[in-house]
Scaffold this active site. Structure first.
Site, PDB file in Angstrom:
ATOM      1  N   ILE A 157       0.837  -1.198   0.000  1.00 14.63           N
ATOM      2  CA  ILE A 157       0.000   0.000   0.000  1.00 14.63           C
ATOM      3  C   ILE A 157       0.878   1.256   0.000  1.00 14.63           C
ATOM      4  O   ILE A 157       0.414   2.356  -0.294  1.00 14.63           O
ATOM      5  CB  ILE A 157      -0.968  -0.013   1.211  1.00 14.63           C
ATOM      6  CG1 ILE A 157      -2.040   1.080   1.107  1.00 14.63           C
ATOM      7  CG2 ILE A 157      -0.217   0.149   2.528  1.00 14.63           C
ATOM      8  CD1 ILE A 157      -2.968   0.960  -0.069  1.00 14.63           C
ATOM      9  N   CYS A 209      26.530  -1.510  26.041  1.00 16.23           N
ATOM     10  CA  CYS A 209      27.514  -2.219  26.856  1.00 16.23           C
ATOM     11  C   CYS A 209      26.939  -3.497  27.461  1.00 16.23           C
ATOM     12  O   CYS A 209      27.669  -4.450  27.716  1.00 16.23           O
ATOM     13  CB  CYS A 209      28.113  -1.298  27.917  1.00 16.23           C
ATOM     14  SG  CYS A 209      26.899  -0.389  28.851  1.00 16.23           S
TER      15      CYS A 209
END
Ligand SMILES: [Zn+2]
Lengths: 350, 625
Positions: free
Chosen positions: B98, B175
């Site tokens: 679409i 981290c």
């Protein structure tokens, strides 16, 4: 021995089943799926609501579905009965006409159709089912099947849709189920143990854990819901808080009792008149305020509207799945949907 | 069909159903149910669009499809199946996105009503904008497990889909992923990053090597002597580009990659001693000396389980790692010179690679191992979808549609399907539709937004892909710098601004306070972006969309625990003195656009409310990476 065979059979899912039911197993777990694949279900009545229920539970992977219906395919069925090829089956038996498409939904479920009238079925017939879901039935048959389910230890469901209105009822007798609840876990005080993740980096998840608890819920017979004494103390207030669809349904059930059929568009005006009169007489007999049923309900109760069947059949289908898999708290004992005002409520009426 | 039989529906409604044209976007779980309801209700002029093809895992709920349809277009097959309900219906099927340029405002204007049955946020954003531009009512829907929601969007009258900020994807600090994983999901994210580093598109955000800038490590990294080989491949910008190159140079040799990822990099991490003062230190693995582990991890490996629910031993992980690495390498080689692979949960080698790599890493860090079945859910953001919920939501979609076609759009509601009834007995909870947010960066008069970023490091490419398209939802933007000269930064015409892509924003004079004028021709959408320059954002974020949106975002996250002030339950039953438990909000997952077809149901809507008494069980269904 039969029992051993069933057990063995229910122990392992084939890889095909695992692939087909992948998403739902991720939701309700393998044990629930195994319980589903052992469940033998009888569906009485396959109109629009029945078609939705059949679709939902056949897709879920039950063991077998028997469709029992003696009625014929009418023009009105085109509003919601998507399991029938209407170009071929007008005037044919509804159960037989629904068989092919129902079976195509899931080849792993054993589907059969029976064109007999439920009223002609001997009590013994009902014994072999784990679940019975009754739609398009007379009040008398509903009460009878509920009795039989209690006697046989099977799960009883009922439901119907009239135009914009629909209901579902369940009597699971004494129902045991497992429910997962989140419990707070005591935070690990000693950072030096095992994983020792510093508190700041520890995720929230470690503060709660999911535990499964066993619970029991008690249901009542349908007749208790249909013989409520609304004149008793405090009941007038309760009536006000009861979803209006309960009283609308009662009027429609009364119509079916009197006319031996549901309201139909071919006699639209006279049926509307009859319904208006029944609204007055029934609510008076019940001794509740007539305004509990909106006057214009007669404009919204013909045929079965497809989206209404989808909502009620979705809830009903899920309740069957829930009850069979003994997972999660079931809705005790009614669900009502009113498509005119959009309310969908669960209420305990007995 | 209800509308062809007199007496079932009111006459005016009957008329409009017979004459109106509908667009249904999505022929998946909700879409199949919706098409059925529409045809049976009597709609006979329906267009249906879906990009997807049918997969076997759809068949337990997408009931218009059967086994023999696997691999075919959902839109086409849904059309054929629905025609059996009413052979006279006029259904047009598009096997297409679409978001394509063919479906412009003129396409949308042909419909009386648009119904969304989508599974991803990018397409929902886009259809929202198209319906605003065409001024057509949109009914939006979404389900996740037992929960679902339907809402109505009409320009000027209601909130649009983007009026309230959506919760962003849950992300983990770099981290945690690179240095100190503590949960299975951390290892799974790392393994997906490793897949992308080895086979996928290069993304500097997805580094898998030890992070030497971890504040917790406090600069002790690298001071410890290391094998030169290991040192060379970690840390800093040099290493970033080299994971892929290094793998290529080593010929994707499983043993070498294994020893680098699971031995050398772990040894390097061990040298960052501060990290392990309060944590149990990781144990490096050696290809030639694998431990003999029984199947540990979760307990679903019992008799009778599904094959994929068994947790692999470490030796099995290593051999699956080697085998899937080789298969992925072959796929990569076959995709041409500059080809890349996109991770897909339904691609067997890709899933095996991530499962094995995640579990090897989990073992190293003493984290419970996960089965392939579970990794698929977590890595693939699978939100389990079931037939019953989809059926209910599709029914409610049509009921809202009937109100609109009766001329009663003011009576439309947002309806939530809960798992358990709320204290007012409601299983379906209708809420009044909110008014448009006057500061919405999509539907307000003069859409404007502020973005915080580093103008001296961000490239034009990143600005376009991650911010303007990724975050702000444009499809084909034209971007001009509001510098009095009208400098074109990005053009939607192919080739016109290719040369700008690798350049840094500051090279074009973009700095703190600069203003960009963005225009998406397809969406008929103009947006001004105000740039706020910052050197560094927290948690290594590349950018942040702020201003009014930030306030709203803060509010949205506060709403997780507090009352929701935005929606009011529609209930005049105020003699009821029981205080209702406040609805809570759960984050709605979304996924990267490139992972098309990856997830089952990204929840439509900004928030999915349910009563607290329904517990928090659904959280396990919703995993966002
Ligand atoms: Zn807006």
């Amino acid at each position: 021995m039969l029992v051993t065979m069933v057990e063995q059979d229910s122990l392992t899912l084939t890889e095909d089943e695992a692939a087909l039911y992948d998403r739902q197993i991720r939701l309700w777990g393998l044990d629930a799926q195994k319980r589903l694949r052992a469940a033998k279900v009888l569906l009485v009545g396959i109109g629009g609501l029945g078609a939705e229920v059949a679709k939902n539970i056949v897709l879920s992977g039950i063991k077998s579905l028997t469709i029992l219906d003696h009625q014929q395919v009418t023009e009105a069925a085109r509003c919601s009965q998507f399991l029938i090829d209407h170009t071929a089956h007008l005037g044919h038996n509804r159960a037989l006409s629904s068989l092919e498409r129902t079976q195509l939904l899931n080849p792993m479920v054993s589907v059969s159709a029976d064109a007999a009238d439920v009223a002609d079925k001997p009590d013994d017939f009902f014994r072999s089912f784990d679940v019975i879901c009754a739609t398009c039935c007379s009040e008398q048959q509903l009460l009878r099947i509920n009795d039989l389910c209690r006697a046989n230890g099977s799960l009883f469901f009922a439901g119907d849709v009239f135009g914009y209105y629909g209901y579902m009822f369940a009597d699971l007798n004494q129902h045991e189920f497992a429910e997962e609840v989140q419990q707070k876990v005591k935070a690990v005080a000693d950072a030096g143990d095992g994983d020792g993740e510093p508190a700041a980096k520890r995720s929230k998840h470690s503060a709660t854990e999911t535990v499964t608890v066993k619970k029991t819920m008690t249901f009542t017979h349908l007749k208790d819901a249909l013989t409520i004494d609304w004149t008793a103390e405090g009941m007038a207030k309760k009536a006000k808080k009861t979803p209006d669809t309960y009283f609308i349904t009662r009027v429609l059930m009364e119509f079916c009792k009197v006319h031996k059929r549901a309201p139909r568009v071919s006699s639209l005006e006279s049926d509307k008149e009859a319904l208006t009169k029944l609204r007055h007489s029934l609510l008076t007999a019940l001794a509740v305020d007539e305004s509990l049923v909106p006057q214009d309900f007669v404009n919204f109760c013909f045929a079965e509207l497809s989206p209404v069947c989808a909502v009620v059949g979705g809830v009903l289908g899920q309740e069957i799945i829930k009850a069979v898999s003994q997972r999660d708290a079931p809705h005790n004992n009614f669900f009502f949907y009113n498509g005119v005002n959009g309310s969908g409520m669960v209420d305990l009426l007995c | 069909m209800a509308a062809s039989i007199n007496g079932v529906l009111e006459q005016t409604l009957q008329k409009s159903i017979n004459s109106c044209k509908l667009l249904v976007v999505g022929a998946g779980g909700i879409g199949c149910e919706l098409i059925k309801n529409l045809v049976l209700t009597g709609f006979h002029d329906v267009e249906l669009i879906d990009l997807d093809t049918i997969d076997v895992s759809n068949l337990n709920r997408q009931f218009l499809f059967r086994k023999e349809h696997v691999g075919k277009s959902k839109a086409e097959v849904a059309k054929e199946s629905a025609l059996k309900f009413n052979p006279n219906a006029n259904i047009v099927a598009y096997h297409d996105s679409i978001m394509g340029p063919e479906y412009g405002v003129d396409f949308f204007k042909r419909f009386a009503l648009v119904m969304n049955a989508l599974d991803n946020r990018a397409a929902r954003n886009h259809v929202n904008r198209m319906c605003l531009a065409a001024d057509i009512p949109l009914i939006e829907s979404g389900t996740a497990g037992y929960l679902g929601q339907v809402t109505v969007i009409k320009k000027g009258l209601t909130e649009c889909y983007e009026c309230q900020p959506k919760p962003t994807q849950k992300s983990f600090p770099g981290c945690t992923i690179r240095n100190t994983p503590s949960e299975p999901i951390h290892c799974i994210v790392w393994a997906k990053h490793l897949f992308n580093q080895l086979f996928g598109e290069d993304d500097p955000d997805q580094d898998v090597s030890p992070d030497t800038e971890d504040p917790e490590a406090a600069g002790d990294a690298g001071e410890v002597a290391l094998q030169s080989e290991a040192k060379e491949s970690v840390a800093g910008g040099v290493a970033r580009k080299s994971t892929r190159m290094w793998a290529q140079q080593s010929g994707y040799e499983p043993e070498k990659i294994f020893n680098k990822m699971f031995r050398d990099d772990i040894r390097y991490l061990l040298s960052m001693e501060n990290l392990w003062k309060k944590r149990k230190a990781p144990l490096p693995l050696e290809w030639n000396n694998l431990p003999n582990t029984a199947q540990d991890g979760d307990h679903s490996a019992q008799l009778g389980g599904i094959r994929d629910q068994r947790v692999w031993s470490i030796c099995e992980c290593a051999s699956v790692f080697a085998e899937s690495l080789k298969l992925c390498k072959d796929q990569l080689m076959n995709s041409g010179d500059c080809g890349t692979l996109v991770w897909d949960k339904d691609d067997e080698p890709a899933l095996n690679f991530v499962t094995s790599a995640a579990n090897l890493r989990a073992h190293i860090f003493h984290i419970p191992l996960k089965s392939k079945f579970d990794v698929k859910s977590m890595a693939g953001n699978i939100i389990p979808a079931i037939a019953t919920t989809n059926a209910i939501i599709a029914g409610l979609l049509v009921m809202e549609g009937l109100k609109i076609l009766s001329g009663n759009i003011d009576k439309c509601k947002t309806v939530y399907l809960n798992r358990q009834p709320n204290p007012r007995k409601k299983l379906l909870v209708p809420c009044v539709l909110d008014k448009p947010n006057p500061k919405c960066y999509v539907c307000s008069e003069k859409p404007e937004v502020t973005v915080r970023l580093n103008t001296t490091t961000m490239t034009v490419h990143t600005l376009e892909e991650k911010i303007i398209k990724g975050s702000l939802g444009m499809v084909a933007p034209d971007v001009e710098i509001d510098d009095g000269k009208g400098t074109i930064l990005i053009s939607s015409e192919e080739g016109e601004t290719e040369g700008n892509m690798g350049k840094i924003l500051s090279e074009f004079g973009i700095r703190n306070g600069s203003r960009l004028k963005c225009d998406d021709f397809l969406q008929v959408y103009n947006l001004n972006i105000n740039i706020l320059h910052v050197e560094k954002l927290k948690e290594d974020k590349e950018f942040e969309v702020i201003g009014d949106i930030a306030e709203l975002q803060a509010q949205a996250s506060a709403d997780n625990t507090g009352p929701d002030t935005n929606s009011q339950e529609d209930d005049d039953d105020d003699d009821d003195l029981i205080m209702e438990d406040e609805p809570t909000e759960i984050t709605t997952p979304s996924r990267k656009r490139k992972a098309n077809g990856a997830s089952d149901a990204d929840l439509s809507t900004k928030k999915l409310k349910r009563s607290i008494d329904a517990n928090c069980q659904e959280d396990e269904d919703i995993v966002v990476l």
